[in-house]
Motif scaffolding. Structure first.
Motif, PDB file in Angstrom:
ATOM      1  N   SER A   2      21.696  29.692  40.625  1.00  0.00           N
ATOM      2  CA  SER A   2      22.029  30.995  40.054  1.00  0.00           C
ATOM      3  C   SER A   2      22.866  31.804  41.053  1.00  0.00           C
ATOM      4  CB  SER A   2      20.719  31.721  39.746  1.00  0.00           C
ATOM      5  OG  SER A   2      20.955  33.086  39.626  1.00  0.00           O
ATOM      6  N   ASP A   3      23.748  32.652  40.544  1.00  0.00           N
ATOM      7  CA  ASP A   3      24.524  33.527  41.433  1.00  0.00           C
ATOM      8  C   ASP A   3      23.875  34.909  41.524  1.00  0.00           C
ATOM      9  OD1 ASP A   3      27.179  34.664  39.232  1.00  0.00           O
ATOM     10  OD2 ASP A   3      25.085  34.254  38.835  1.00  0.00           O
ATOM     11  N   TRP A   4      22.607  34.980  41.154  1.00  0.00           N
ATOM     12  CA  TRP A   4      21.868  36.252  41.182  1.00  0.00           C
ATOM     13  C   TRP A   4      21.931  36.918  42.572  1.00  0.00           C
ATOM     14  CZ3 TRP A   4      17.973  39.086  43.293  1.00  0.00           C
ATOM     15  CH2 TRP A   4      17.377  40.079  42.523  1.00  0.00           C
ATOM     16  N   PRO A   5      21.632  36.188  43.678  1.00  0.00           N
ATOM     17  CA  PRO A   5      21.665  36.850  45.006  1.00  0.00           C
ATOM     18  C   PRO A   5      23.032  37.456  45.318  1.00  0.00           C
ATOM     19  CG  PRO A   5      20.582  34.715  45.155  1.00  0.00           C
ATOM     20  CD  PRO A   5      21.200  34.776  43.805  1.00  0.00           C
ATOM     21  N   ALA A   6      24.102  36.735  44.941  1.00  0.00           N
ATOM     22  CA  ALA A   6      25.453  37.257  45.221  1.00  0.00           C
ATOM     23  C   ALA A   6      25.714  38.536  44.435  1.00  0.00           C
ATOM     24  CB  ALA A   6      26.497  36.191  44.875  1.00  0.00           C
ATOM     25  N   ARG A   7      25.319  38.538  43.160  1.00  0.00           N
ATOM     26  CA  ARG A   7      25.527  39.740  42.330  1.00  0.00           C
ATOM     27  C   ARG A   7      24.674  40.897  42.830  1.00  0.00           C
ATOM     28  NH1 ARG A   7      23.529  38.770  37.390  1.00  0.00           N
ATOM     29  NH2 ARG A   7      23.028  36.590  37.657  1.00  0.00           N
ATOM     30  N   PHE A   8      23.467  40.559  43.280  1.00  0.00           N
ATOM     31  CA  PHE A   8      22.543  41.563  43.808  1.00  0.00           C
ATOM     32  C   PHE A   8      23.133  42.215  45.060  1.00  0.00           C
ATOM     33  CE2 PHE A   8      18.650  43.609  44.490  1.00  0.00           C
ATOM     34  CZ  PHE A   8      18.174  43.368  45.764  1.00  0.00           C
ATOM     35  N   GLU A   9      23.647  41.355  45.949  1.00  0.00           N
ATOM     36  CA  GLU A   9      24.231  41.848  47.206  1.00  0.00           C
ATOM     37  C   GLU A   9      25.465  42.720  46.914  1.00  0.00           C
ATOM     38  OE1 GLU A   9      25.012  38.718  50.034  1.00  0.00           O
ATOM     39  OE2 GLU A   9      26.527  39.939  51.040  1.00  0.00           O
ATOM     40  N   GLU A  10      26.269  42.249  45.991  1.00  0.00           N
ATOM     41  CA  GLU A  10      27.487  42.988  45.623  1.00  0.00           C
ATOM     42  C   GLU A  10      27.151  44.377  45.069  1.00  0.00           C
ATOM     43  OE1 GLU A  10      30.205  40.480  43.332  1.00  0.00           O
ATOM     44  OE2 GLU A  10      30.717  42.270  42.218  1.00  0.00           O
ATOM     45  N   GLU A  11      26.112  44.424  44.262  1.00  0.00           N
ATOM     46  CA  GLU A  11      25.702  45.711  43.669  1.00  0.00           C
ATOM     47  C   GLU A  11      25.141  46.644  44.735  1.00  0.00           C
ATOM     48  OE1 GLU A  11      25.187  48.391  40.435  1.00  0.00           O
ATOM     49  OE2 GLU A  11      26.357  46.565  40.664  1.00  0.00           O
ATOM     50  N   LEU A  12      24.389  46.076  45.690  1.00  0.00           N
ATOM     51  CA  LEU A  12      23.844  46.901  46.778  1.00  0.00           C
ATOM     52  C   LEU A  12      24.976  47.536  47.577  1.00  0.00           C
ATOM     53  CD1 LEU A  12      20.938  44.641  48.148  1.00  0.00           C
ATOM     54  CD2 LEU A  12      20.704  46.768  46.864  1.00  0.00           C
ATOM     55  N   PRO A  19      27.049  46.340  54.293  1.00  0.00           N
ATOM     56  CA  PRO A  19      27.088  44.922  53.878  1.00  0.00           C
ATOM     57  C   PRO A  19      26.046  44.055  54.574  1.00  0.00           C
ATOM     58  CG  PRO A  19      29.301  45.758  54.185  1.00  0.00           C
ATOM     59  CD  PRO A  19      28.384  46.846  54.618  1.00  0.00           C
ATOM     60  N   ALA A  20      25.814  44.295  55.874  1.00  0.00           N
ATOM     61  CA  ALA A  20      24.844  43.457  56.597  1.00  0.00           C
ATOM     62  C   ALA A  20      23.439  43.665  56.045  1.00  0.00           C
ATOM     63  CB  ALA A  20      24.884  43.805  58.089  1.00  0.00           C
ATOM     64  N   ARG A  21      23.128  44.923  55.768  1.00  0.00           N
ATOM     65  CA  ARG A  21      21.793  45.224  55.232  1.00  0.00           C
ATOM     66  C   ARG A  21      21.627  44.659  53.816  1.00  0.00           C
ATOM     67  NH1 ARG A  21      18.984  51.100  54.251  1.00  0.00           N
ATOM     68  NH2 ARG A  21      16.832  50.364  54.365  1.00  0.00           N
ATOM     69  N   ALA A  22      22.708  44.763  53.068  1.00  0.00           N
ATOM     70  CA  ALA A  22      22.674  44.222  51.701  1.00  0.00           C
ATOM     71  C   ALA A  22      22.447  42.716  51.732  1.00  0.00           C
ATOM     72  CB  ALA A  22      23.977  44.553  50.985  1.00  0.00           C
ATOM     73  N   ARG A  23      23.122  42.044  52.687  1.00  0.00           N
ATOM     74  CA  ARG A  23      22.985  40.580  52.805  1.00  0.00           C
ATOM     75  C   ARG A  23      21.545  40.222  53.154  1.00  0.00           C
ATOM     76  NH1 ARG A  23      26.563  39.567  56.827  1.00  0.00           N
ATOM     77  NH2 ARG A  23      28.146  40.407  55.460  1.00  0.00           N
ATOM     78  N   ARG A  24      20.974  40.995  54.095  1.00  0.00           N
ATOM     79  CA  ARG A  24      19.600  40.709  54.536  1.00  0.00           C
ATOM     80  C   ARG A  24      18.614  40.909  53.373  1.00  0.00           C
ATOM     81  NH1 ARG A  24      19.398  44.141  58.454  1.00  0.00           N
ATOM     82  NH2 ARG A  24      17.910  45.600  57.552  1.00  0.00           N
ATOM     83  N   LEU A  25      18.809  42.015  52.641  1.00  0.00           N
ATOM     84  CA  LEU A  25      17.917  42.291  51.501  1.00  0.00           C
ATOM     85  C   LEU A  25      18.040  41.222  50.420  1.00  0.00           C
ATOM     86  CD1 LEU A  25      18.415  46.138  51.132  1.00  0.00           C
ATOM     87  CD2 LEU A  25      16.246  44.983  51.570  1.00  0.00           C
ATOM     88  N   SER A  26      19.272  40.764  50.225  1.00  0.00           N
ATOM     89  CA  SER A  26      19.510  39.729  49.214  1.00  0.00           C
ATOM     90  C   SER A  26      18.792  38.431  49.612  1.00  0.00           C
ATOM     91  CB  SER A  26      21.009  39.504  49.069  1.00  0.00           C
ATOM     92  OG  SER A  26      21.241  38.452  48.201  1.00  0.00           O
ATOM     93  N   ALA A  27      18.909  38.091  50.899  1.00  0.00           N
ATOM     94  CA  ALA A  27      18.259  36.856  51.375  1.00  0.00           C
ATOM     95  C   ALA A  27      16.741  36.978  51.257  1.00  0.00           C
ATOM     96  CB  ALA A  27      18.668  36.595  52.829  1.00  0.00           C
ATOM     97  N   GLU A  28      16.216  38.143  51.633  1.00  0.00           N
ATOM     98  CA  GLU A  28      14.760  38.345  51.552  1.00  0.00           C
ATOM     99  C   GLU A  28      14.264  38.253  50.106  1.00  0.00           C
ATOM    100  OE1 GLU A  28      14.518  41.378  55.369  1.00  0.00           O
ATOM    101  OE2 GLU A  28      13.959  42.102  53.386  1.00  0.00           O
TER     102      GLU A  28
END
Lengths: 272, 224
Positions: A2-12, A19-28
């Motif tokens: 799924s591309d859910w994490p990428a879309r989630f990060e993009e929306e954040l 961006p770094a925080r968004a990436r970390r939150l997406s991974a978590e």
């Protein structure tokens, strides 16, 4: 995959996170879903909605201590007036609403509250003054606005298609938003079989389905029971904290403590 | 994409009004049965009944959507996709109705040109959809719209097909193609009928679009 994490990060990131925080939150978040052995989509709902929810949660403490941090201007009315033939409905209306603010339009029956809201939406043109408005707007009428023979799911599909959403995403978003109003649409039940309050919940969901920056609500709580009414104002606060602008037509003056601006259109048929 | 979703949901919405749907589907049948002994009369009445049924159904669907359309526009849908989608649904429903009655007439009557009878019914249904849309666009209430449709269909039935009044009616093509289908003669009648139907379709669809483009326009405000 799924591309859910990428879309989630993009929306954040779109909502203002680094961006770094968004990436970390997406991974978590992806890890969390992995621990539950399920897709993030199933666990958290649509990516863009969960991102907004999370950003709201993250910002909430700051907003409590600093209530008046407002975003960009979403709606600006300057000297707006409207006439029907010789009758002046209202004139000289000024109002500025920023992201993260709630404005209430009050006044007697027939003073033009709904007309003003329709002017804000762009459904009626003003006869005087200027209107500046953000492009993404959600409008919730006082009544009507739905098709009696279609179900809630079909409304989500229809309004989603109008906003360019694929049917599946529109339905999952609609169901998710309905849950926030403590409503679970029954499959196969046409709108004409819904109670007045539930129909208004559908109206609210349809107004918010495409993620507008500005919400225009015309007494949207008509027919709500006490619990739904409280859920509604809770929802208004959540929108405000997520940085959206809300303009609500109301006649319930005890709610005015919850809003940032009050525009009183005065008595019926009178000028301001 | 939006037009197809609108079309699909309009069809579904219409299918749920099954009492009205049954009455409207059966309407051409009564027209047909009354003069079943006369092939020409019964076929022409059947086709006009199809036209009346499809245009009335379209009128109901258009009127039922008045509250939804402005909100769809605000959500981003174009007027063309809203009106076009609804037209696709109603034309499809009309074509199915025409197909069903063509099969009935084919079994029950001895027609010199059965294909022309089918064409007549199909053309009637195709013209009826935008005609019903136009009446719905101009007359906002169902009762007024239904009465207007009744008047037009009654005039169409009673007017002399060779006269000027009949030619200004939306279903003159039905009479023209029907004459060839039942009585035979020159295929020029078919072509004249098709040309008339094309002009009526373009006029009704274009005017419907123009009316709704004005009614559903959303002011484009500058961003703050």
């Amino acid at each position: 995959m799924s591309d859910w994490p990428a879309r989630f990060e993009e929306e954040l990131v779109r909502l203002g996170l680094q961006p770094a925080r968004a990436r970390r939150l997406s991974a978590e978040t992806a890890e969390q879903a992995g621990e539950h052995g399920t897709d993030p989509d199933r666990l958290f709902g649509p990516a863009h909605l969960y991102a907004r929810h999370l950003v709201t949660e993250l910002r909430a403490p700051a907003l409590v201590s600093e209530r008046h941090v407002s975003g960009p201007v979403m709606l600006r009315l300057a000297g707006v007036g409207k006439r029907y033939r010789r009758r002046t409905v209202f004139s000289g209306v000024d109002l500025t609403v920023r992201g993260g603010e709630v404005a209430a339009i009050v006044g007697a029956n027939g003073c033009g509250k709904s007309t003003l809201l329709r002017v804000c939406a762009g459904l009626i043109r003003p006869d005087a003054g200027t209107v500046h408005r953000t492009r993404r707007v959600g409008f919730v009428p006082q009544d009507g606005g739905t098709a009696s023979w279609l179900t809630a799911d079909e409304h989500f599909t229809l309004f989603g298609a109008a906003a360019g959403m694929v049917p599946r995403k529109a339905r999952s978003t609609g169901t998710h938003l309905a849950a926030r109003l403590a409503w679970r649409p029954a499959p196969g039940q046409p709108v004409q079989q819904l109670s007045g309050g539930t129909r208004q919940k559908l109206n609210l969901v349809l107004g918010e389905l495409h993620g507008p920056d500005l919400l225009l609500l015309d007494e949207p709580y008509q027919g709500f029971d006490q619990g739904s009414y409280l859920d509604f104002w809770q929802q208004v606060r959540a929108w405000r904290e997520a940085g959206r602008a809300v303009v609500v037509v109301t006649h319930l003056l005890h709610e005015l403590q919850n809003v940032d601006h009050v525009l009183d259109l005065g008595a019926a048929g009178g000028n301001r | 994409m939006t037009a197809l979703v609108v079309a699909g949901l309009s069809a579904r919405e219409m299918s749920r009004r099954w009492t009205a749907l049954l009455l409207l589907i059966s309407l051409p049948l009564w027209f047909y049965l009354v003069r079943r002994d006369l092939t020409g009369q019964s076929i022409r009445m059947l086709a006009l009944g199809i036209g009346w049924a499809v245009s009335t159904l379209t009128l109901f669907v258009v009127n039922a959507s008045r509250g939804v359309d402005p909100r769809l526009r605000l959500s981003g849908a174009s007027v063309t996709s809203i009106i076009g989608g609804r037209l696709i649904a109603m034309t499809g429903a009309g074509a199915m109705l025409a197909l069903g009655y063509w099969a009935l007439a084919g079994f029950d009557q001895d027609l010199p040109h059965p294909w022309a009878a089918g064409l007549m019914m199909l053309v009637t249904a195709v013209v009826a959809a935008p005609f019903g849309s136009l009446v719905g666009a101009l007359l906002p209430r169902e009762l007024e719209g239904a009465l207007a449709l009744l008047s037009v269909c009654a005039v169409q039935m009673l007017a002399d097909p060779a006269g000027l009044v009949a030619k200004f009616m939306p279903f003159w093509s039905t009479r023209e193609i029907g004459t060839y289908a039942v009585d035979g003669g020159s295929t020029d009648m078919v072509w004249r009928g098709l040309a008339h139907a094309a002009v009526v379709w373009l006029f009704c669809a274009g005017l419907t679009l123009a009316v709704f483009a004005r009614r559903l326009r959303v002011a484009r405000y500058p961003e703050p």
